[in-house]
Design a protein around this motif. Structure first.
Motif, PDB file in Angstrom:
ATOM      1  N   ARG A  56      -1.968  -6.001   3.899  1.00 26.55           N
ATOM      2  CA  ARG A  56      -1.329  -5.209   4.950  1.00 26.55           C
ATOM      3  C   ARG A  56      -0.466  -4.089   4.382  1.00 26.55           C
ATOM      4  O   ARG A  56      -0.296  -3.052   5.008  1.00 26.55           O
ATOM      5  CB  ARG A  56      -0.466  -6.108   5.846  1.00 26.55           C
ATOM      6  CG  ARG A  56      -1.259  -7.045   6.705  1.00 26.55           C
ATOM      7  CD  ARG A  56      -0.393  -7.723   7.768  1.00 26.55           C
ATOM      8  NE  ARG A  56       0.872  -8.228   7.271  1.00 26.55           N
ATOM      9  CZ  ARG A  56       1.047  -9.414   6.686  1.00 26.55           C
ATOM     10  NH1 ARG A  56       0.036 -10.214   6.508  1.00 26.55           N
ATOM     11  NH2 ARG A  56       2.245  -9.799   6.291  1.00 26.55           N
ATOM     12  N   ARG A  75      -0.800  -2.537   1.286  1.00 30.58           N
ATOM     13  CA  ARG A  75      -1.437  -1.676   0.282  1.00 30.58           C
ATOM     14  C   ARG A  75      -1.416  -0.200   0.673  1.00 30.58           C
ATOM     15  O   ARG A  75      -0.977   0.645  -0.106  1.00 30.58           O
ATOM     16  CB  ARG A  75      -2.864  -2.129   0.058  1.00 30.58           C
ATOM     17  CG  ARG A  75      -3.593  -1.259  -0.921  1.00 30.58           C
ATOM     18  CD  ARG A  75      -5.016  -1.688  -1.087  1.00 30.58           C
ATOM     19  NE  ARG A  75      -5.679  -0.751  -1.984  1.00 30.58           N
ATOM     20  CZ  ARG A  75      -6.919  -0.848  -2.335  1.00 30.58           C
ATOM     21  NH1 ARG A  75      -7.655  -1.826  -1.892  1.00 30.58           N
ATOM     22  NH2 ARG A  75      -7.447   0.046  -3.139  1.00 30.58           N
ATOM     23  N   ARG A  76      -1.894   0.115   1.844  1.00 29.40           N
ATOM     24  CA  ARG A  76      -2.015   1.514   2.254  1.00 29.40           C
ATOM     25  C   ARG A  76      -0.658   2.222   2.281  1.00 29.40           C
ATOM     26  O   ARG A  76      -0.503   3.319   1.732  1.00 29.40           O
ATOM     27  CB  ARG A  76      -2.673   1.580   3.613  1.00 29.40           C
ATOM     28  CG  ARG A  76      -2.932   2.965   4.083  1.00 29.40           C
ATOM     29  CD  ARG A  76      -3.563   2.902   5.456  1.00 29.40           C
ATOM     30  NE  ARG A  76      -4.288   4.100   5.750  1.00 29.40           N
ATOM     31  CZ  ARG A  76      -5.027   4.251   6.794  1.00 29.40           C
ATOM     32  NH1 ARG A  76      -5.176   3.265   7.637  1.00 29.40           N
ATOM     33  NH2 ARG A  76      -5.633   5.387   7.013  1.00 29.40           N
ATOM     34  N   GLN A 116       0.801   2.515  -1.404  1.00 29.08           N
ATOM     35  CA  GLN A 116       0.100   3.502  -2.223  1.00 29.08           C
ATOM     36  C   GLN A 116       0.327   4.921  -1.702  1.00 29.08           C
ATOM     37  O   GLN A 116       0.472   5.848  -2.499  1.00 29.08           O
ATOM     38  CB  GLN A 116      -1.393   3.184  -2.295  1.00 29.08           C
ATOM     39  CG  GLN A 116      -1.673   2.033  -3.235  1.00 29.08           C
ATOM     40  CD  GLN A 116      -3.156   1.782  -3.448  1.00 29.08           C
ATOM     41  OE1 GLN A 116      -3.996   2.122  -2.623  1.00 29.08           O
ATOM     42  NE2 GLN A 116      -3.483   1.159  -4.560  1.00 29.08           N
ATOM     43  N   THR A 117       0.387   5.094  -0.388  1.00 26.97           N
ATOM     44  CA  THR A 117       0.667   6.419   0.170  1.00 26.97           C
ATOM     45  C   THR A 117       2.047   6.895  -0.265  1.00 26.97           C
ATOM     46  O   THR A 117       2.223   8.038  -0.692  1.00 26.97           O
ATOM     47  CB  THR A 117       0.566   6.390   1.714  1.00 26.97           C
ATOM     48  OG1 THR A 117      -0.773   6.047   2.070  1.00 26.97           O
ATOM     49  CG2 THR A 117       0.941   7.724   2.324  1.00 26.97           C
TER      50      THR A 117
END
Length: 160
Positions: free
Chosen positions: A62, A64-65, A68-69
């Protein structure tokens, strides 16, 4: 009655501990002696950690995005360009450590977020940072992204 007092005391001490940890302003990072960050221009992400705490094993999926952004935005702002892993000057490895790693009666877990910067030529960690908190709840993806950005504040800027 003794048990209630003991429980309240533990909660109070735990709250003071969490408050003290949350107010920590000293950056918690390590730089490899002699590392030359002016040679780096590009980065890519290594595989994101997949192991979550026992109480929330899917948390990394959940988060990760958002994480990383956030990391990509910070590194881009510092002058680095995101590229494919096979052409990057350094890799960004993001993962978590969790204690306890087995079910416990006590619902508090120590959760540590780790970011490592790995030189792709030498395969060595040249910079790393970590943040630890004790909690029974998982951060929201947005809060995890903000935490990752804060963790990277002391990371040197890219080559000019």
């Amino acid at each position: 009655m003794k048990t209630l007092k003991r429980t309240l005391f533990r909660i109070l001490m735990g709250g003071i501990f969490l408050l003290a940890c949350g107010c920590q302003t000293t950056p918690n990072y390590t730089t490899k002696p002699g590392a030359d960050f002016t040679q780096y221009e590009t980065f890519a992400f290594a595989e994101f950690g997949r192991r979550g705490p026992i109480s929330d094993p899917t948390a990394p999926l959940r988060m990760r995005r958002a994480v990383q952004t956030s990391v990509s935005e910070i590194l881009t702002h510092k002058g680095f360009a995101e590229v494919r892993p096979d052409t990057a000057d350094f890799l960004v490895k993001i993962y978590g450590l969790y204690i306890p790693d087995q079910p416990q009666v006590n619902s508090l877990e120590e959760r540590t977020g780790v970011i490592e910067i790995i030189d792709t030529k030498t395969k060595e960690v040249v910079w790393s940072t970590r943040r630890t908190r004790t909690s029974s709840t998982t951060l929201t993806p947005e809060a995890a992204g903000l935490m990752a950005a804060k963790m990277l504040e002391p990371f040197p800027s890219g080559a000019k």
